[in-house]
Enzyme design. Structure first.
Site, PDB file in Angstrom:
ATOM      1  N   GLU A 181      35.338 -31.005   9.027  1.00 32.37           N
ATOM      2  CA  GLU A 181      36.843 -31.679   8.770  1.00 32.37           C
ATOM      3  C   GLU A 181      36.164 -32.927   7.288  1.00 32.37           C
ATOM      4  OE1 GLU A 181      34.769 -31.428  11.717  1.00 32.37           O
ATOM      5  OE2 GLU A 181      36.626 -32.104  13.318  1.00 32.37           O
ATOM      6  N   HIS A 196      35.723 -30.973   4.505  1.00 34.21           N
ATOM      7  CA  HIS A 196      36.968 -30.283   3.748  1.00 34.21           C
ATOM      8  C   HIS A 196      37.876 -30.578   3.488  1.00 34.21           C
ATOM      9  CE1 HIS A 196      32.755 -27.547   3.521  1.00 34.21           C
ATOM     10  NE2 HIS A 196      33.237 -28.213   2.686  1.00 34.21           N
ATOM     11  N   GLN A 232      24.527 -21.618  -8.922  1.00 40.93           N
ATOM     12  CA  GLN A 232      24.606 -23.139  -8.455  1.00 40.93           C
ATOM     13  C   GLN A 232      23.288 -23.051  -7.680  1.00 40.93           C
ATOM     14  OE1 GLN A 232      28.198 -24.426  -6.802  1.00 40.93           O
ATOM     15  NE2 GLN A 232      27.667 -25.190  -5.894  1.00 40.93           N
ATOM     16  N   GLN A 286      27.276 -34.673  -7.623  1.00 42.96           N
ATOM     17  CA  GLN A 286      28.595 -33.889  -8.476  1.00 42.96           C
ATOM     18  C   GLN A 286      29.864 -34.087  -8.467  1.00 42.96           C
ATOM     19  OE1 GLN A 286      28.880 -29.798  -5.983  1.00 42.96           O
ATOM     20  NE2 GLN A 286      30.777 -30.653  -5.306  1.00 42.96           N
TER      21      GLN A 286
HETATM   22  P1  AMP Z   1      30.427 -27.387  -0.341  1.00 42.52           P
HETATM   23  O1  AMP Z   1      31.873 -26.679   0.460  1.00 42.52           O
HETATM   24  O2  AMP Z   1      30.277 -28.038   0.057  1.00 42.52           O
HETATM   25  O3  AMP Z   1      30.729 -27.156  -1.821  1.00 42.52           O
HETATM   26  O4  AMP Z   1      32.160 -28.284  -0.946  1.00 42.52           O
HETATM   27  C1  AMP Z   1      33.168 -28.794  -1.227  1.00 42.52           C
HETATM   28  C2  AMP Z   1      33.730 -29.730  -1.098  1.00 42.52           C
HETATM   29  O5  AMP Z   1      33.716 -30.883   0.500  1.00 42.52           O
HETATM   30  C3  AMP Z   1      33.091 -30.961  -2.307  1.00 42.52           C
HETATM   31  O6  AMP Z   1      33.483 -31.952  -3.527  1.00 42.52           O
HETATM   32  C4  AMP Z   1      32.046 -31.657  -1.403  1.00 42.52           C
HETATM   33  O7  AMP Z   1      32.117 -32.958  -1.909  1.00 42.52           O
HETATM   34  C5  AMP Z   1      33.779 -32.230  -0.284  1.00 42.52           C
HETATM   35  N1  AMP Z   1      32.454 -32.595   1.246  1.00 42.52           N
HETATM   36  C6  AMP Z   1      31.168 -31.190   1.781  1.00 42.52           C
HETATM   37  N2  AMP Z   1      31.798 -33.043   3.401  1.00 42.52           N
HETATM   38  C7  AMP Z   1      32.219 -33.518   2.860  1.00 42.52           C
HETATM   39  C8  AMP Z   1      32.210 -34.718   3.649  1.00 42.52           C
HETATM   40  N3  AMP Z   1      31.451 -34.254   5.023  1.00 42.52           N
HETATM   41  N4  AMP Z   1      32.745 -35.848   3.796  1.00 42.52           N
HETATM   42  C9  AMP Z   1      33.983 -35.288   2.318  1.00 42.52           C
HETATM   43  N5  AMP Z   1      33.706 -34.205   1.790  1.00 42.52           N
HETATM   44  C10 AMP Z   1      32.810 -33.397   1.842  1.00 42.52           C
END
Ligand code: AMP
Length: 300
Positions: A51, A53, A77, A170
């Site tokens: 949720e 994402h 990364q 980030q």
């Molecule tokens: P990731 O797939 O972990 O690289 O995350 C992709 C994007 O989703 C990044 O911009 C994260 O900051 C964002 N994201 C991951 N978890 C959450 C969360 N719980 N709430 C809001 N955004 C998130």
């Protein structure tokens, strides 16, 4: 080109979502949308969507005419000792979630599409910003992030890109990169989406055993305790950051399965250490629950 996209889309049931595996088709589709006068929002992800994402996709669908998500587990990364190989992957499920939330195209390249033989460029932020917090244990992480995110900006030519505040360092690093390299894209930060007990949603939560999952609630408990202490500060009073961090450390140290990597107070823009608690200070932490490294934060 559209025929090719339609063929790929049909291979995952009756989806309308365009599945693009190449830079060429992604770029061509966005150019076509721009030619039609439509704005395009980008949501970069590593897949295993949840949720958190989905909330970025929702924000992009609200803020732009077309939404492109990328799903790419970016090897540059991850350090050698990190979880690149076991990182969760479920592309079909991800596509269903993207479509449900109004995403129009997913860019899902192979590693060789992004990093072909001879690839040798990199984008980095040369300041203390990438050396603080997570940068202390993940020395090359933000160089990998900046490089892949630059590529995604160049590939899509999106008007806006959406990132979660959950990854606060980030987000600050990317805003700095965009500012310093004059990238023509607006960066939109989105609030952290949480589980019922407050644990920030994360693809890495799937690594947790049942006991660890329970224990992981301690990160949010520490945030609540810190916010509570800040709220009880006298009006106009100044608290030393250390007094707030101490409250958080006490909460986390009371959980036997949790091991603190760092809990720090920093300026929300520069990420340099902040001695006093005031508006705009970011309090961020990384905590290991068993073998799983979790991060969380809040801004005062
Ligand atoms: P990731 O797939 O972990 O690289 O995350 C992709 C994007 O989703 C990044 O911009 C994260 O900051 C964002 N994201 C991951 N978890 C959450 C969360 N719980 N709430 C809001 N955004 C998130």
């Amino acid at each position: 080109m559209m025929e090719g996209n339609e063929r790929t889309a049909l291979s995952v049931g009756k989806m309308k979502l365009i599945i693009a595996e190449t830079i060429k088709e992604t770029r061509a589709q966005v150019k076509e949308w721009h030619r039609q006068g439509l704005t395009v929002g980008l949501v970069p992800t590593m897949g295993a969507l949840h949720e958190g994402h989905a909330s970025l996709v929702d924000a992009a669908a609200k803020g732009c005419d077309r939404v492109v998500a990328s799903i790419f587990v970016n090897p540059t990364q991850f350090a050698a000792n990190e979880d690149l190989d076991k990182y969760p992957r479920d592309f079909e499920r991800d596509c269903r979630i993207l479509e449900e939330h109004g995403c129009h195209m997913v860019f899902h390249p192979e590693v060789t599409e992004m990093y072909p033989d001879g690839f040798c460029a990199a984008v980095d932020i040369e300041s203390e910003m990438t050396k603080q917090l997570c940068g202390r244990s993940r020395a090359t992480h933000f160089k990998g992030v900046c490089t892949v995110v630059s590529k995604l900006f160049n590939i899509t030519g999106a008007d806006k890109a959406y990132f979660g505040e959950k990854d606060a360092q980030q987000l600050a690093v990317i805003k700095t990169m965009v500012r310093d390299l004059d990238m023509d894209i607006e960066i939109v930060g989105c609030p952290t989406v949480r589980e019922e007990d407050g644990l920030a949603k994360s693809s890495r939560n799937t690594y947790l055993s049942a006991d660890e999952r329970k224990a992981a609630g301690v990160l949010y408990k520490a945030i609540v305790a810190a916010k509570d202490k800040i709220a009880r500060m006298p009006q106009g009073g100044i608290a030393a950051s250390e007094s707030i961090l101490e409250v958080m450390r006490d909460v986390i140290n009371a959980e036997p399965l949790a091991k603190i990597e760092y809990i720090e107070a920093v300026d929300g823009m520069t990420l340099l250490p902040a001695d006093e608690i005031k508006r705009g200070v970011l309090i961020a932490m990384a905590v290991h629950i068993g073998n799983t490294r979790l991060i969380d934060n809040f801004t005062v």
